[in-house]
Write a protein that holds these residues in place. Sequence first.
Motif, PDB file in Angstrom:
ATOM      1  N   THR A  47       0.794  -1.237   0.000  1.00 10.31           N
ATOM      2  CA  THR A  47       0.000   0.000   0.000  1.00 10.31           C
ATOM      3  C   THR A  47       0.824   1.284   0.000  1.00 10.31           C
ATOM      4  OG1 THR A  47      -1.686  -1.184   1.212  1.00 10.31           O
ATOM      5  CG2 THR A  47      -1.822   1.218   1.248  1.00 10.31           C
ATOM      6  N   ASN A  48       1.794   1.385   0.923  1.00  9.00           N
ATOM      7  CA  ASN A  48       2.466   2.683   1.091  1.00  9.00           C
ATOM      8  C   ASN A  48       3.724   2.850   0.242  1.00  9.00           C
ATOM      9  OD1 ASN A  48       4.347   1.138   2.369  1.00  9.00           O
ATOM     10  ND2 ASN A  48       3.952   1.903   4.426  1.00  9.00           N
ATOM     11  N   LYS A  49       3.940   1.965  -0.719  1.00  8.21           N
ATOM     12  CA  LYS A  49       5.123   2.090  -1.573  1.00  8.21           C
ATOM     13  C   LYS A  49       4.827   3.036  -2.750  1.00  8.21           C
ATOM     14  CE  LYS A  49       7.435  -0.447   1.131  1.00  8.21           C
ATOM     15  NZ  LYS A  49       7.282  -1.832   1.390  1.00  8.21           N
ATOM     16  N   ASN A  50       5.843   3.386  -3.508  1.00  2.00           N
ATOM     17  CA  ASN A  50       5.645   4.348  -4.614  1.00  2.00           C
ATOM     18  C   ASN A  50       4.654   3.828  -5.650  1.00  2.00           C
ATOM     19  OD1 ASN A  50       7.872   5.378  -3.219  1.00  2.00           O
ATOM     20  ND2 ASN A  50       8.664   6.391  -5.056  1.00  2.00           N
ATOM     21  N   ASP A 109      24.746  11.289 -11.090  1.00  2.00           N
ATOM     22  CA  ASP A 109      24.992   9.883 -10.766  1.00  2.00           C
ATOM     23  C   ASP A 109      23.791   9.219 -10.090  1.00  2.00           C
ATOM     24  OD1 ASP A 109      27.465   9.871 -11.844  1.00  2.00           O
ATOM     25  OD2 ASP A 109      28.544  10.106  -9.944  1.00  2.00           O
ATOM     26  N   TYR A 110      22.912  10.025  -9.531  1.00  2.00           N
ATOM     27  CA  TYR A 110      21.813   9.467  -8.746  1.00  2.00           C
ATOM     28  C   TYR A 110      20.469   9.969  -9.237  1.00  2.00           C
ATOM     29  CZ  TYR A 110      25.755   9.002  -5.525  1.00  2.00           C
ATOM     30  OH  TYR A 110      26.968   8.722  -4.969  1.00  2.00           O
ATOM     31  N   ARG A 111      19.488   9.054  -9.305  1.00  2.00           N
ATOM     32  CA  ARG A 111      18.097   9.476  -9.452  1.00  2.00           C
ATOM     33  C   ARG A 111      17.297   8.778  -8.352  1.00  2.00           C
ATOM     34  NH1 ARG A 111      14.091   8.679 -14.579  1.00  2.00           N
ATOM     35  NH2 ARG A 111      13.805   6.604 -13.734  1.00  2.00           N
ATOM     36  N   PRO A 112      17.056   9.482  -7.232  1.00  2.00           N
ATOM     37  CA  PRO A 112      16.313   8.864  -6.125  1.00  2.00           C
ATOM     38  C   PRO A 112      14.820   8.756  -6.451  1.00  2.00           C
ATOM     39  CG  PRO A 112      17.347  10.965  -5.459  1.00  2.00           C
ATOM     40  CD  PRO A 112      17.432  10.876  -6.945  1.00  2.00           C
ATOM     41  N   SER A 113      14.147   7.865  -5.741  1.00  2.00           N
ATOM     42  CA  SER A 113      12.697   7.720  -5.948  1.00  2.00           C
ATOM     43  C   SER A 113      11.894   8.482  -4.901  1.00  2.00           C
ATOM     44  CB  SER A 113      12.296   6.247  -5.901  1.00  2.00           C
ATOM     45  OG  SER A 113      12.416   5.761  -4.570  1.00  2.00           O
ATOM     46  N   TYR A 114      12.592   9.124  -3.946  1.00  2.00           N
ATOM     47  CA  TYR A 114      11.913   9.900  -2.896  1.00  2.00           C
ATOM     48  C   TYR A 114      10.773   9.106  -2.270  1.00  2.00           C
ATOM     49  CZ  TYR A 114      14.386  13.529  -5.502  1.00  2.00           C
ATOM     50  OH  TYR A 114      15.333  14.261  -6.151  1.00  2.00           O
ATOM     51  N   HIS A 115      11.084   7.894  -1.840  1.00  2.00           N
ATOM     52  CA  HIS A 115      10.028   7.047  -1.280  1.00  2.00           C
ATOM     53  C   HIS A 115       9.483   7.616   0.032  1.00  2.00           C
ATOM     54  CE1 HIS A 115       7.737   3.771   0.217  1.00  2.00           C
ATOM     55  NE2 HIS A 115       8.601   3.434   1.127  1.00  2.00           N
ATOM     56  N   ILE A 116      10.376   8.100   0.880  1.00  2.00           N
ATOM     57  CA  ILE A 116       9.957   8.707   2.149  1.00  2.00           C
ATOM     58  C   ILE A 116      10.776   9.973   2.357  1.00  2.00           C
ATOM     59  CG2 ILE A 116       9.150   6.635   3.353  1.00  2.00           C
ATOM     60  CD1 ILE A 116      11.947   6.369   4.597  1.00  2.00           C
ATOM     61  N   PHE A 117      10.359  10.815   3.311  1.00  2.00           N
ATOM     62  CA  PHE A 117      11.173  11.982   3.642  1.00  2.00           C
ATOM     63  C   PHE A 117      11.670  11.866   5.092  1.00  2.00           C
ATOM     64  CE2 PHE A 117      12.008  16.411   4.889  1.00  2.00           C
ATOM     65  CZ  PHE A 117      13.013  16.656   3.965  1.00  2.00           C
ATOM     66  N   PRO A 118      12.887  11.322   5.249  1.00  2.00           N
ATOM     67  CA  PRO A 118      13.438  11.121   6.584  1.00  2.00           C
ATOM     68  C   PRO A 118      14.277  12.318   7.014  1.00  2.00           C
ATOM     69  CG  PRO A 118      14.808   9.996   4.976  1.00  2.00           C
ATOM     70  CD  PRO A 118      13.778  10.777   4.199  1.00  2.00           C
ATOM     71  N   ILE A 119      14.212  12.666   8.293  1.00  4.91           N
ATOM     72  CA  ILE A 119      15.123  13.688   8.824  1.00  4.91           C
ATOM     73  C   ILE A 119      15.844  13.107  10.034  1.00  4.91           C
ATOM     74  CG2 ILE A 119      13.830  15.691   7.983  1.00  4.91           C
ATOM     75  CD1 ILE A 119      12.632  15.995  10.792  1.00  4.91           C
ATOM     76  N   LEU A 120      16.966  13.737  10.391  1.00  6.16           N
ATOM     77  CA  LEU A 120      17.739  13.312  11.559  1.00  6.16           C
ATOM     78  C   LEU A 120      17.693  14.454  12.575  1.00  6.16           C
ATOM     79  CD1 LEU A 120      19.692  11.039  12.583  1.00  6.16           C
ATOM     80  CD2 LEU A 120      21.557  12.505  11.798  1.00  6.16           C
ATOM     81  N   LEU A 121      17.147  14.164  13.742  1.00  9.16           N
ATOM     82  CA  LEU A 121      17.031  15.190  14.779  1.00  9.16           C
ATOM     83  C   LEU A 121      18.351  15.346  15.516  1.00  9.16           C
ATOM     84  CD1 LEU A 121      13.643  13.886  16.243  1.00  9.16           C
ATOM     85  CD2 LEU A 121      13.955  15.770  14.610  1.00  9.16           C
ATOM     86  N   ASP A 122      18.643  16.577  15.940  1.00  9.52           N
ATOM     87  CA  ASP A 122      19.830  16.789  16.782  1.00  9.52           C
ATOM     88  C   ASP A 122      19.694  15.962  18.061  1.00  9.52           C
ATOM     89  OD1 ASP A 122      21.219  18.381  15.122  1.00  9.52           O
ATOM     90  OD2 ASP A 122      20.913  20.262  16.225  1.00  9.52           O
TER      91      ASP A 122
END
Length: 379
Positions: free
Chosen positions: A182-185, A290-303
């Motif tokens: 369901t939640n995939k591209n 060199d890269y073509r991402p699929s932007y499957h999710i938008f992850p961030i890294l918190l301090d």
Amino acid sequence: MWKVQLFKLNFDEKEAQAVQDVISSGWITMGEKTIEFESRFAELIGSDVETIAVSNGTAALHLALLALGIVPDDEIIIPSLTFVADINVVRMLGAKPVLADCTSYDDWNISPNDIERKITPRTKAIMIMHYGGYPCEMDLILKLCKKHKLYLIEDAAHAPYSKYRGISCGAMGDIGCFSFFTNKNLSVGEGGMVVTCSNDLAEKLKYLRSHGMTTLSYDRHKGRAISYDVIQPGLNYRIDEMRSALGIVQLDKLPEAQYQRKVLVEDYIDKLGNIDGINIPFLYQLDNIDYRPSYHIFPILLDEGIDRLKLIESLKKEGIQSSIHYPVLQEFAAYKNKGLTETPIASAISARELTLPLYPTMTKDEVDLVLEALKKGIS
Ligand SMILES: *Cc1c(COP(=O)(O)O)cnc(C)c1O
């Protein structure tokens, strides 16, 4: 309940009509729609791949290991920052998962250096996962596989549109595995695809998918076959025609949906610039040919100082759904204290990662809602 959901289906009447057409046709198990879905997916991947549609992404991974002849006690190197299916399928075969760490806080994919450190005479295969649809460093990984004569399985569940140096993710290793959960591209509910450039492996995979049988019921229905033989043990990991029909519609929508994802990610990144405490991984892949991402999710890294649980609760109060990709595999009860090696970078990322909403029909106003809530939650 949510003002902005983590994910929303990109479905309309086209999907409904496609399923209706299959039902009206009178043939609902694997047949013509599946053949069409497989060939359309092969076109997307290119590189003359053979495609074998299956019932889900986990089935795809299981079949990949079976087709490569993985047996108990073989060692398979896998990332520790991945979905649990990767380690589950290895363990279900009695093989030994060996965890490798992430490359860095910017590149969360499996580290080629750590892979090399983990190779032993018992290592049979490397299973990589293109996190979030951001391609792994394939040149280095392919070189390692060649040098140590190891099979390469690509878990490309996040990466149906991703390319590395012009080649599709899933087509660079021995076998590539996709999920259409369901939640995939590309969503069909439950579905998957195995891809390989080897005719030999493709043949094995087809037998394994369908009881090891030499003909399908569809061939018998069409009068093309009367009987069948079973030439090896196999499973039933077939997809059905409703899912394949959904897959074809979703494939038609994919280029536009991918464009929308890219626009939204760029909008997020622009606007995140003025929020302290947030780091964004894989920036080196953006605007890099060199890269073509699929932007499957938008992850961030918190301090490090930010309390993630509190932030998730505060986002929830504002109607914003968020998620975590992923707890490292060593944290799950099934795999805790089972002698798996530590992966310090993955563990640190896993403890501070937060996934924000992203889906093709999301609006820039919704991005703003997410970011307002995020600002509020952090301060
Ligand atoms: C979704 C997913 C799977 C499993 O696919 P299913 O179709 O849900 O079985 C495997 N690996 C990764 C990285 C995934 O995201």
